[in-house]
Structure formats: structure tokens, C-alpha cells
Scaffold this motif. Sequence first.
Motif, PDB file in Angstrom:
ATOM      1  N   LEU A 191      -5.591 -13.205  32.299  1.00  0.00           N
ATOM      2  CA  LEU A 191      -4.183 -13.570  33.053  1.00  0.00           C
ATOM      3  C   LEU A 191      -4.852 -13.521  34.691  1.00  0.00           C
ATOM      4  N   GLU A 192      -4.940 -14.835  35.134  1.00  0.00           N
ATOM      5  CA  GLU A 192      -5.058 -15.119  36.640  1.00  0.00           C
ATOM      6  C   GLU A 192      -3.856 -15.468  37.343  1.00  0.00           C
ATOM      7  N   CYS A 193      -3.960 -15.094  38.634  1.00  0.00           N
ATOM      8  CA  CYS A 193      -2.815 -15.912  39.350  1.00  0.00           C
ATOM      9  C   CYS A 193      -3.536 -16.209  40.887  1.00  0.00           C
ATOM     10  N   TRP A 194      -3.197 -17.194  41.346  1.00  0.00           N
ATOM     11  CA  TRP A 194      -3.677 -17.687  42.647  1.00  0.00           C
ATOM     12  C   TRP A 194      -2.434 -17.949  43.871  1.00  0.00           C
ATOM     13  N   SER A 195      -2.789 -17.364  45.094  1.00  0.00           N
ATOM     14  CA  SER A 195      -1.730 -17.504  45.788  1.00  0.00           C
ATOM     15  C   SER A 195      -2.478 -17.915  47.239  1.00  0.00           C
ATOM     16  N   ASP A 196      -1.638 -18.894  47.893  1.00  0.00           N
ATOM     17  CA  ASP A 196      -2.316 -19.221  49.283  1.00  0.00           C
ATOM     18  C   ASP A 196      -2.826 -18.064  50.188  1.00  0.00           C
ATOM     19  N   GLN A 227       3.756 -37.524  47.739  1.00  0.00           N
ATOM     20  CA  GLN A 227       2.526 -37.316  48.270  1.00  0.00           C
ATOM     21  C   GLN A 227       2.084 -35.897  47.481  1.00  0.00           C
ATOM     22  N   SER A 228       0.782 -35.684  47.385  1.00  0.00           N
ATOM     23  CA  SER A 228       0.281 -34.560  46.514  1.00  0.00           C
ATOM     24  C   SER A 228      -0.628 -33.999  47.342  1.00  0.00           C
ATOM     25  N   ARG A 229      -0.861 -32.680  47.457  1.00  0.00           N
ATOM     26  CA  ARG A 229      -1.668 -31.821  48.157  1.00  0.00           C
ATOM     27  C   ARG A 229      -2.294 -30.744  47.290  1.00  0.00           C
ATOM     28  N   ARG A 230      -3.701 -30.961  47.344  1.00  0.00           N
ATOM     29  CA  ARG A 230      -4.535 -29.922  46.460  1.00  0.00           C
ATOM     30  C   ARG A 230      -4.551 -28.787  46.878  1.00  0.00           C
ATOM     31  N   LEU A 231      -4.230 -27.588  46.164  1.00  0.00           N
ATOM     32  CA  LEU A 231      -4.386 -26.342  46.558  1.00  0.00           C
ATOM     33  C   LEU A 231      -5.479 -25.619  46.164  1.00  0.00           C
ATOM     34  N   THR A 232      -5.984 -25.833  44.775  1.00  0.00           N
ATOM     35  CA  THR A 232      -6.939 -25.102  44.396  1.00  0.00           C
ATOM     36  C   THR A 232      -7.599 -25.831  43.283  1.00  0.00           C
ATOM     37  N   ARG A 272       3.077 -16.713  43.721  1.00  0.00           N
ATOM     38  CA  ARG A 272       1.768 -17.041  42.903  1.00  0.00           C
ATOM     39  C   ARG A 272       1.870 -18.051  41.851  1.00  0.00           C
ATOM     40  N   VAL A 273       1.008 -18.426  41.496  1.00  0.00           N
ATOM     41  CA  VAL A 273       0.855 -19.682  40.373  1.00  0.00           C
ATOM     42  C   VAL A 273      -0.156 -19.021  39.492  1.00  0.00           C
ATOM     43  N   CYS A 274       0.233 -19.043  37.897  1.00  0.00           N
ATOM     44  CA  CYS A 274      -0.623 -18.150  37.088  1.00  0.00           C
ATOM     45  C   CYS A 274      -0.667 -18.901  35.725  1.00  0.00           C
ATOM     46  N   TRP A 275      -1.944 -18.564  35.040  1.00  0.00           N
ATOM     47  CA  TRP A 275      -2.349 -18.968  33.704  1.00  0.00           C
ATOM     48  C   TRP A 275      -3.120 -17.936  33.193  1.00  0.00           C
ATOM     49  N   VAL A 276      -3.269 -18.451  31.637  1.00  0.00           N
ATOM     50  CA  VAL A 276      -4.334 -17.646  30.942  1.00  0.00           C
ATOM     51  C   VAL A 276      -5.420 -18.251  30.683  1.00  0.00           C
ATOM     52  N   VAL A 277      -6.854 -17.962  31.021  1.00  0.00           N
ATOM     53  CA  VAL A 277      -7.614 -18.653  30.622  1.00  0.00           C
ATOM     54  C   VAL A 277      -8.642 -17.738  29.748  1.00  0.00           C
ATOM     55  N   ALA A 322      -3.838 -14.790  48.874  1.00  0.00           N
ATOM     56  CA  ALA A 322      -4.892 -13.816  48.547  1.00  0.00           C
ATOM     57  C   ALA A 322      -5.855 -14.594  47.567  1.00  0.00           C
ATOM     58  N   GLY A 323      -5.731 -15.938  47.470  1.00  0.00           N
ATOM     59  CA  GLY A 323      -6.669 -16.657  46.429  1.00  0.00           C
ATOM     60  C   GLY A 323      -6.495 -16.293  45.162  1.00  0.00           C
ATOM     61  N   LEU A 324      -7.393 -16.301  44.437  1.00  0.00           N
ATOM     62  CA  LEU A 324      -7.492 -16.105  42.986  1.00  0.00           C
ATOM     63  C   LEU A 324      -7.959 -14.716  42.547  1.00  0.00           C
ATOM     64  N   ALA A 325      -6.859 -13.796  41.750  1.00  0.00           N
ATOM     65  CA  ALA A 325      -7.031 -12.594  41.299  1.00  0.00           C
ATOM     66  C   ALA A 325      -6.826 -12.468  39.773  1.00  0.00           C
ATOM     67  N   VAL A 326      -7.408 -11.455  39.241  1.00  0.00           N
ATOM     68  CA  VAL A 326      -7.266 -11.387  37.908  1.00  0.00           C
ATOM     69  C   VAL A 326      -6.142 -10.127  37.606  1.00  0.00           C
ATOM     70  N   VAL A 327      -5.006 -10.552  36.886  1.00  0.00           N
ATOM     71  CA  VAL A 327      -4.085  -9.464  36.523  1.00  0.00           C
ATOM     72  C   VAL A 327      -4.420  -8.781  35.391  1.00  0.00           C
ATOM     73  N   LEU A 328      -4.769  -9.384  34.119  1.00  0.00           N
ATOM     74  CA  LEU A 328      -4.950  -8.822  33.170  1.00  0.00           C
ATOM     75  C   LEU A 328      -6.393  -9.340  32.668  1.00  0.00           C
ATOM     76  N   SER A 329      -7.327  -8.639  32.203  1.00  0.00           N
ATOM     77  CA  SER A 329      -8.738  -8.982  32.049  1.00  0.00           C
ATOM     78  C   SER A 329      -9.220  -8.446  30.278  1.00  0.00           C
ATOM     79  N   ASP A 330      -9.974  -9.246  29.925  1.00  0.00           N
ATOM     80  CA  ASP A 330     -10.307  -8.982  28.635  1.00  0.00           C
ATOM     81  C   ASP A 330      -9.407  -8.612  27.509  1.00  0.00           C
ATOM     82  N   GLN A 331      -8.400  -9.390  27.396  1.00  0.00           N
ATOM     83  CA  GLN A 331      -7.428  -9.390  26.688  1.00  0.00           C
ATOM     84  C   GLN A 331      -7.468 -10.617  25.362  1.00  0.00           C
ATOM     85  N   LYS A 332      -6.478 -10.176  24.309  1.00  0.00           N
ATOM     86  CA  LYS A 332      -6.645 -11.231  23.185  1.00  0.00           C
ATOM     87  C   LYS A 332      -5.211 -11.814  23.469  1.00  0.00           C
ATOM     88  N   ILE A 333      -4.982 -12.572  24.420  1.00  0.00           N
ATOM     89  CA  ILE A 333      -3.878 -13.179  24.914  1.00  0.00           C
ATOM     90  C   ILE A 333      -3.873 -14.844  24.668  1.00  0.00           C
TER      91      ILE A 333
END
Length: 898
Positions: free
Chosen positions: A383-388, A333-338, A363-368, A390-401
Amino acid sequence: MLKFRCLVAGLLVVLSSGLATASSAEPWLQIQQPLFQLIFPPEQEAEAQRVVTLLNQYLAEHLQDLPIEGDFKPVPIVLFAQSHVSNGKVGLPPFRSHWYNKPMPLTGLEWYDTLAVHEGRHMVQYQQYFDHETGTWLHFFFGESGVALFSRWLIPDWYAEGDAVWAETVLTSAGRGRNAAFNLWLRTDLLNNSPYRYERAMLGTGFDRTPYLSPYVLGYFFTDYLQSRYDTGLMDRVLANTGTLSSVSFNGALQDQTGLNLNEHYDQWISQRTQQWQQQLDALSLTEVLPLLQNPSDSWRSWYPVGVRGDEIIAVEVDVTQGSFLVAVRNGQSRRLTDLSPKVTASYVSGAKSKAVFLADDRVCWVVSVRHATRPDAGSANLECWSDAAGLAVVLSDQKITAASYADGEFLVHEFRSDRSSALVVYSADGQRLSDLALPQRALVYDIAPSRGSWVFVMQLDDGHGIFHVNGALTDLTLLRAANQENLRAPLLTNNWLLYSSDASGIDQLQAMSRNQFDSYQVMSRPYGTYFPVYDVDSNRLIAADYTAKGQQLIAVDFDDAMQVSDAWQPQSVANNLPMTIHKGAQVERARAEVLPYRRSSNLWNPHSWSLNYDSERLVGEIQSTDVFGRLNVTTQLGLQQSQADWLGSVNVNWLTDEGTQLGYLRQRDFLSSGEAFTLHGLSLAAPQVSEKGALQQRVQPEFRLIHIMPEELGSLTLAAASLGYVSSRAPAYQDINVPWGFAQNLTGQLALQTGGVVLLSDTSGVQRGFNHKASVEWGLQAQYRVGDIFSLLPATIFFPDSLQEELTTRTRLTYRHNFGAIGQTLTPALYWRNTELSLTAVGQQDSALTSAVGVTLSPNINLFRNASVMISPSFSVYYQLNTQQWSIYYQLGLAGW
């Protein structure tokens, strides 16, 4: 009048300062070649020299298959160093090519090499259209818009993209035609379902068995089939005869050359290709696997494993009817987190098949990527990270990654800069830069995975790609496995094995290479493709995405990381059905091309299209100009009003500044219905801003407008208007007919300076998904307050005139839309019926009296001339007006793709 002049002076200062940036804000350079003009910023001068060599070589190769009889029209090409999207394009009008800087692991080639061969092919295709007799006449009468009309209306979409993929495959040692993930959807669909007919395979319905039907895939295999069966000059002969008196259509020209039409060729190709893929499938000895999560629905739905956390598998879910999500999987079974942005999940769905999401402790993270509000040539990534918690938070912003991963409290991030230099960078868990390692120029790193204090990843270099390892201190970079006529993905490093996905057999299969003996084995054999392996250490198993006809399911297979080879493993096999022979010659070293300054301010005027229009009242000529950067658009008109024996005309200027501000100027001389002449001056300024958070996008747009109207016999009227718009919406699923949720609010105020009249308008609207993805509920509420002598801002409609006299007027609208789903029927050789939509609408207006109506509208969506970009949408409406108790019937015909 003084107020007007002050306002005009202020806006002209802003406009002139914006135009000044064209020459002073950012210097540009150029290299002139016989076939193209390369325009680039100083930081990419070395890259430009390389591009010149690549383009000259590829264009010469392309012209062998698609020769040009007349002169080759030099193509302006702009390299946008500050962009952070993976794209390139050649387009009309104006004739130009834009290359965006961020690379993508799509073809097995370095990114500018990919664009040189692929976009270079498009450049030659467009030269064919200019060189065509019909295209030449259309260009004479309508400029480049006429040639665009020829290419859109007469040439099927699959040809342009498919032929370009064919070229990148046969002219290089890589290309998408050699990538098993590229044909994954088509191959699996043909092996499990009855094939679509030609028109549906090419045009789709919006509700097909896969997320979308790609002209790249269909076009590549169709082009390869035709040119393999006949010769590589076939498409040149077909294009030369398309649009002529002997064979007006592409279909007719192909039939004249081969004796078979498109449908007959398509059926033969499908039959041949299905047999080849069936033989490949029959030769497999399939591995038994444990299904962990399967798709119970009839629509396409996929899960891609990210990692294991406790007794749950964290995965990415993509559902064509509902959207993209981060999920936790346990006991089937799958449970949607976000919600997840489609920009995050695109790399899983597309042919790139590269990882984007990773675990980082809790956390679960990704580059967008983060797009600019108005400029596609500028952007960055977060670079954004999500957790139950804290929700969604930006770790690195405005980067060429471009990619990242995490282990032991540190992120490893790949940077790809505007000068195309590349580096691996270590950041702390809270985003502090700790150390870095410079990589070879133009290197692209993806599919990063941690491995006990070190890292493993795939890296694309100029001469190919492979799997690399680097220690935690970033001091020891080692090649573990070089690609050999294959695409390597998603490496994992265990104590004894290097695990990865490889399509050496023609299907993406999970492979393992011994860290001691360096022998390679196929860990499992699956029918269509296995992707994104995850090592579940506690359960001694490998978890992976296993493709089926309805999407990726989650599966597991035993794996205990023992040194000995499992009896179920097979020696690595190599495909025997590679694409046709490569005929690319060795690159010729060229002398350094001369570099000259490029002044944007001197090249703003670039007329590309023109027309002459006549009706019973007036004769009007029009010229359109757009600079190669797409920043300055100018439309000029000049004509004669026959009834008045007097001239009319207009100049409309729109300028996009380097900061993204939109400036506009309009001057127009025309005639009222009474025959009275008037002159209009208009100035506008808009500064939109865009923000994104997960799947939610928000846009704020403040705008100011100044309009001065001078009836030549009655004096003048000056209107000053300001508006503030706000839009918020959730990204739609692939098969949504509208966004699943959206809200918009626009506030506008307008003042007549001479009369003191004021009008205020509030325009609120929203949308909500209906019972499913094929339905939506849309509503709107408009309220206008008007005092004094001033125009109404509420537009006239079929029920509500614009001659409103009341101070307060409100309008309401409620619409329920329902699409009946796929039709996919050919009506005539020129008409293809995609789908049909039914709308139920109620509208009302309250001013001095209440006016209301309810109605139903039926709207079939139809492709014209077998072209995906040319559509007609006839609509038939029946309304009942409640206040007059009268029935009304309306018919409209909408055209798109001009």
C-alpha cells in the motif's frame, strides 16, 4: 588445483542445499484424476477438492465440442498459493498448467471457477494438437516442442484465447462475453472508424488506434460468429484438417469446411456486428454532459477520476505514447503530479474496469503488486501513498492485499490470503492494524468507497457478485444490490441514492437506486460507456470517465442528491442481446478425492522434448527436461564428431531455489577447430533482487561463475569470475519502441588460477526516448583491462575481432532508432508487414589503434504464418569504416517465436 577443488566443493554445497529444498522446504499434496493431476500446498486442500469438481465438470463439457479420438494426456496442474498475481496458463513445453492465487474481477465468476473453465478449455485444445495426425508425428520426432511448433505456427492466436472466452461465456452464467467493458474498445472503434483488415485486426502493428489489439476480444466474437452460423463442432473439424495435405493452413481448413476463407468470414462478421452495435447506439436517447477534459491528440489517451480536492479533480492519466501519470485537472487543463506504474493503472485500462487509486487527506494512495525477482509463483503487494510534500512512501509492505480505500484517518483494506480466506481490515493512517472482519471463503472485494463513517464496495462470491455496505466498526455487513445478468462497478453511497455503473443495457451506464424505494434508474445515457463516478458535493455534480474512440474523457452532469427522480433519468433497462444460451448442467456432488503426498524431489526429471541434429561434421541428439514447477531445467546432448571418430556431449543443469537463487552446472566434451578434444566444467550462482518505486524499476544481480577447461593433451585452465549488474529503467508506454529511460552497469572480473591472468570489464549502457515514442537514443561504453594469459571478455563483432592483445581496450556505441509507425500490409498469405525501423549507428574501438565505423540499418518487422508470436526481422545494413575508408554491406535474418 587445490583452489579449484575448494571452490567446487563450496559451490556443490550450495547446489546440494538448494536441491534439498525440493523435498524438505515445503510439503506438497496431489490428487490424481483420469484427466489431470492436481498439485497443491496443504493450506489449499479444501480448495483443491473444489477445483477437482469444477475441472471434471468443465472438461466433460469441453470434450463435447472438441472430442479426442486418442488417449487424453493427463495435465499436471499446480496451484501456487503464495503467488500474488492474477493469472493462469497452460503451456508447452512441458505440458502443464499453473494457477496463481490472486483473484481478479474479470469474468463475474469466482477466480478458480474462471481458471477451471478457461484454462480447462486450453487443456482440451492442446489435447487436440496431441491428437492431430501432424501433431502426433511432430511429437514423435521432437517431443512436446514439436506440438508447440504445430500450435504456434499453424493455429492463429485469436482461436485459442477466443475459444476459451467463448467457453467461459456459454458454459456459465457469467464470462467475459457478457461484460460490456470487454468489447468496449472494439465496439467503439467499429462505430467510429473504418475497420482494420483481418490481418491487422489480428496481428496489429504496435501503433494502432487502441493501446493493444486483444486476441481475446477478436477471438471471442469471431469464434461465436462461426459457431453460431454453423455449429459448435465446426472448430473441431477445422482443427482436424489443419496441417494436412488437403489443407495445410487453418485458413485453408476453414475454407474447405465453409466455402469462405478467414478474410471473407471476418468481413461478414464485422459487418454483422457493426450493424448490431449501431442499432443499439441509434436506440439511445443521449444525455447532454459537460466536458471537463478532452483528448486533443490523435492517439489514445484516457483520464479516470479519483476524487475532488479543492477546485481540482485528481485523476489517473494513461497515454499510449507517454505512459501513466497521476494528474490534477482544473479549468480544462491537466497538470502531471507523478508517474504511475502500469501495474497500478492496468485495472482502469483492462476489461476489469476496477478502481485502484484513492484520496487519503493530502495523500493519494494505491495498492501495487510486488513481484519476486525470479519466481512468478511468489509475491505480495504494498500500500503506497504519494504527496507533494513527502513524495512516495510505503504504508504497508509485503502484504496479501488486493484493494483499499481511506476515510477519517483510517484505511480499509481487503486481504486475500494463501489459503484463499478473505477479510476486511482497518488500519490507522500510519499502517497500524486496528480491526478486521472475516468474509466468506474466496470472497473478493473491490471498488471500495467511503460513505460517512461506513464503507460501500463490490464483493464477488461463489454464486455471483453484488454491492455491499459495512459500518465503520465492521460489525454489520449488508447486501445493497445483487447483480442480475450484469456487471456492477464503482458504487457510491449518498444520502438518498446508491450510485454505481451497470452494463445491464449492454453498455456500461451510470445507475442510481433509491435508498428508500429501491427503484433503479439510469442517471445518464452515453454512447459507449461511463465509468468511475465521483460525487463533487460542493458543485452538485457527478464526475465520470466517458469513453470515446480516442479514450476516456472527463465529463460532469448535474446531481444534487434530491430524493425525487430527475426528469432526465430513465428506468433501468436490460439488454436483449445476451450471448447464446447457457448449456451448463448442474454441478454434480462428488465424493472427496483421495489426497496423496507429492514429492518434488522424486519428480524433478521430466523429459519433454528431444531432437536429432546432423551436419557435415557431427551427429548430435538432445533431450530437454523441465519439472512441472519450472524450477529444474536439464539439457543433455550426446553425439559423434565424424572427423575425429570420437564422442561429444554435454549436461546443462539450471536450478531455481525456493529463495530465488539461480544455480547452474555445465559439463561439456567437445572439439576445438584444430580437432583437439577438451572437457569443460562450469558452475554458476546468481541472486538477483528487484525493487520498484512508482514507474521506476531497479534490478541488482550479483553472480559468481567457475569454469574449468581441460584440453586433453595440454593440461588444464581454471577461470573464476564474479560480476555485479545493475539496471534501472522507467516503465514504457504502450506504444514506446523502448523504455523511455534506462541505465545499466555491469562489472565483471575474471581470474585464471593457473596463470594468474586477470581481466576486468566495465559495461555501461543507457537509453533515452528520442523526439517521440517512436524514437530512442541508445549508447554504450565498454572498458576492458587485461593482464597476463587470459581470454578477453569483449565479444567479437563484425568490426572488432576477439583477438585483443592490449591491456586496455575501450569500445563505444551510439545508436539512434526511429520507427516509421504502422504499415499493416499483407505481403503474401504467409507474410504480414507490421512496421519498419531505421537505425543510425556509430561504433568505435580504441586499443593499439582506433577503429571506427558509421552505418545505417533498415529493419522491417514481419509476422510469419499469420501468427502474432512468430516473427521474422530481416535487417539490411550499410557501414562505412573510417580508418580503412571501405564500405560494407550486411544482411541478417532474425527469427522469434520458435
